[in-house]
Motif scaffolding. Structure first.
Motif, short mmCIF file in Angstrom:
data_model
loop_
_atom_site.label_atom_id
_atom_site.label_comp_id
_atom_site.label_asym_id
_atom_site.label_seq_id
_atom_site.Cartn_x
_atom_site.Cartn_y
_atom_site.Cartn_z
N UNK A 58 0.87 -1.18 0.00
CA UNK A 58 0.00 0.00 0.00
C UNK A 58 0.90 1.23 0.00
N UNK A 59 0.88 1.96 -1.12
CA UNK A 59 1.86 3.06 -1.26
C UNK A 59 1.33 4.42 -0.81
N UNK A 60 0.47 4.41 0.22
CA UNK A 60 -0.16 5.65 0.70
C UNK A 60 0.81 6.72 1.16
N UNK A 61 1.94 6.32 1.77
CA UNK A 61 2.94 7.32 2.17
C UNK A 61 4.31 6.89 1.60
N UNK A 62 4.30 6.63 0.30
CA UNK A 62 5.51 6.13 -0.37
C UNK A 62 6.66 7.16 -0.35
N UNK A 63 7.88 6.65 -0.21
CA UNK A 63 9.11 7.46 -0.33
C UNK A 63 10.04 6.66 -1.25
N UNK A 64 11.13 7.26 -1.73
CA UNK A 64 12.06 6.47 -2.56
C UNK A 64 12.57 5.23 -1.83
N UNK A 65 12.88 5.36 -0.55
CA UNK A 65 13.36 4.20 0.21
C UNK A 65 12.23 3.17 0.38
N UNK A 66 11.03 3.67 0.63
CA UNK A 66 9.87 2.78 0.76
C UNK A 66 9.68 1.97 -0.51
N UNK A 67 9.76 2.63 -1.64
CA UNK A 67 9.55 1.95 -2.91
C UNK A 67 10.54 0.81 -3.11
N UNK A 68 11.80 1.04 -2.76
CA UNK A 68 12.76 -0.06 -2.96
C UNK A 68 12.47 -1.21 -1.99
N UNK A 69 11.96 -0.89 -0.81
CA UNK A 69 11.53 -1.95 0.12
C UNK A 69 10.35 -2.75 -0.45
N UNK A 70 9.38 -2.05 -1.05
CA UNK A 70 8.20 -2.74 -1.62
C UNK A 70 8.66 -3.68 -2.75
N UNK A 71 9.57 -3.18 -3.58
CA UNK A 71 10.03 -4.00 -4.72
C UNK A 71 10.76 -5.25 -4.23
N UNK A 72 11.55 -5.07 -3.19
CA UNK A 72 12.26 -6.22 -2.61
C UNK A 72 11.27 -7.26 -2.07
N UNK A 73 10.26 -6.77 -1.38
CA UNK A 73 9.25 -7.67 -0.81
C UNK A 73 8.44 -8.36 -1.91
N UNK A 74 8.10 -7.61 -2.93
CA UNK A 74 7.33 -8.17 -4.05
C UNK A 74 8.09 -9.34 -4.66
N UNK A 75 9.38 -9.15 -4.88
CA UNK A 75 10.20 -10.23 -5.46
C UNK A 75 10.23 -11.43 -4.52
N UNK A 76 10.33 -11.18 -3.22
CA UNK A 76 10.40 -12.28 -2.24
C UNK A 76 9.11 -13.10 -2.25
N UNK A 77 7.97 -12.43 -2.30
CA UNK A 77 6.69 -13.16 -2.30
C UNK A 77 6.48 -13.87 -3.64
N UNK A 78 6.83 -13.22 -4.74
CA UNK A 78 6.70 -13.86 -6.06
C UNK A 78 7.57 -15.12 -6.11
N UNK A 79 8.73 -15.09 -5.49
CA UNK A 79 9.66 -16.22 -5.55
C UNK A 79 9.07 -17.47 -4.90
N UNK A 80 8.22 -17.28 -3.88
CA UNK A 80 7.63 -18.45 -3.20
C UNK A 80 6.15 -18.63 -3.57
N UNK A 81 5.66 -17.85 -4.51
CA UNK A 81 4.26 -17.98 -4.92
C UNK A 81 3.27 -17.48 -3.88
N UNK A 82 3.72 -16.57 -3.02
CA UNK A 82 2.81 -16.00 -2.00
C UNK A 82 1.96 -14.90 -2.61
N UNK A 83 0.67 -14.83 -2.24
CA UNK A 83 -0.20 -13.80 -2.82
C UNK A 83 0.19 -12.38 -2.44
N UNK A 84 0.06 -11.48 -3.40
CA UNK A 84 0.39 -10.06 -3.17
C UNK A 84 -0.72 -9.18 -3.72
N UNK A 85 -1.08 -8.16 -2.95
CA UNK A 85 -2.10 -7.20 -3.41
C UNK A 85 -1.48 -5.80 -3.43
N UNK A 86 -1.81 -5.05 -4.46
CA UNK A 86 -1.33 -3.67 -4.59
C UNK A 86 -2.49 -2.70 -4.34
N UNK A 87 -2.26 -1.75 -3.43
CA UNK A 87 -3.19 -0.62 -3.27
C UNK A 87 -2.43 0.64 -3.66
#
Ligand code: ATP
Ligand code: TZP
Ligand code: MG
Ligand code: MG
Length: 292
Positions: free
Chosen positions: A77-106
């Motif tokens: 949920x990128x409600x208070x996104x910052x450049x550092x936050x965005x790189x954290x989200x991308x890292x997490x997205x890759x981690x969940x995709x790697x194990x087939x865990x569900x991800x939702x974007x707001x």
């Protein structure tokens, strides 16, 4: 054909599958990892607990891979996104995709600033989202439509017809091969084949902060359970629990406005899940779902 058959089976599927998913969340206590904005942290954790999930609020991308291995779902949920936050989200997205865990974007406020437009583009290019949910202008921005200017996180008045909005969610879901939910007084949700309009909810949801965000947390919790089942019905189950709880809360004599609505809403989320556990699904007779 297969599409028509799916549609004919819809009322029966709602009656049978929605309670199954509600019960599964209540009984299995799925982990719901929220990378969310600074505004809704506490409210989102309480909503997750009330539907029966186990929330963890963590915006630290470095621990996302450990969390992904615990078998839960991720909310970005990128409600208070910052450049550092965005790189954290991308890292997490890759981690969940790697194990087939569900991800939702707001994509909160996606159409408000250039930073947010860029963030949405990078997130959508950076991995797979099982569900994208947002208000009308946020979904328009995700679809890459030009000329969207949000004044903040709210969507503002719409000039589009229901048919145009339904076409937009369906096209975006087909393009992304996922589920797209556009919220509003009537919610439109599509898997790219079937598009449903849900007319439940209450106007107080528009008068409190975090009602879109915590719907995302609810849906993420539902994506974890009954993994072999249709995702669209699980998303629908999350929407119905959430919006019918809001209706019941708003009707209570102790609710006088948005302030008293919030605690009553948490109570009703909890009560619906407890009722469903005992086999009482009377709440579901309020469901107003149509295929569009
Ligand atoms: P916005 O900031 O534009 O309000 P949001 O991200 O908060 O967007 P909403 O579109 O408000 O999200 O949707 C959040 C929840 O509130 C959804 O479940 C939606 O169905 C419900 N909702 C919002 N407005 C109404 C309304 N007038 N009547 C019924 N339900 C509503
Ligand atoms: N500002 C940044 S995030 C946020 C606000 C007010 C919360 C938005 O919540 P929602 O659920 O989209 O209304
Ligand atoms: Mg709102
Ligand atoms: Mg929102």
């Amino acid at each position: 054909n297969a599409g028509r058959k799916r549609l004919e089976q819809l009322p029966k599927r709602i009656e049978l599958d929605v309670p199954t998913h509600v019960k599964a969340v209540a009984e299995t206590n799925p982990l719901c990892h929220n990378m969310t904005n600074l505004v809704v942290q506490n409210f989102a954790a309480n909503v997750a607990l009330c539907v029966g999930a186990s929330p963890i609020m963590s915006n630290n991308g470095l621990e996302a891979s450990d969390l992904a291995n615990l078998g839960g779902a991720l909310v970005v949920n990128m409600g208070t996104v910052t450049p550092e936050g965005l790189s954290n989200y991308l890292q997490a997205l890759r981690a969940y995709n790697a194990v087939g865990g569900p991800v939702i974007l707001d994509p909160v406020g996606a159409g408000a600033t250039q930073q947010r437009r860029d963030a949405v583009r990078q997130l959508m290019a950076g991995g797979y989202f099982d569900v994208i949910k947002g208000n009308e202008n946020e979904i328009r921005t995700c679809a890459g439509m030009s000329g969207v200017q949000q004044r903040g996180v709210d969507s503002g008045a719409s000039t589009a017809t229901m048919k145009e909005k339904a076409e937009l969610v369906k096209t975006l879901a087909a393009r992304e091969r996922n589920i797209v939910l556009m919220t509003g007084e009537v919610d439109l949700v599509s898997d790219g084949h079937m598009t449903l309009a849900v007319s439940n909810g209450h106007k107080y949801l528009g008068n409190i902060t975090g009602s879109g965000c915590t719907l995302g947390t609810t849906i993420a919790s539902f994506l974890v359970v009954n993994r072999e089942d249709q995702k669209l019905l699980k998303v629908l189950a999350g929407i119905l629990v959430y919006e019918i709880a809001a209706e019941r809360a708003a009707e209570r004599a102790d609710v006088k406005g948005p302030g008293t609505f919030v605690p009553a809403f948490l109570d009703e989320l909890y009560r619906i899940r407890e009722e469903t556990k005992t086999g009482d699904t009377e709440w579901l007779t309020r469901a107003r779902v149509e295929s569009v």
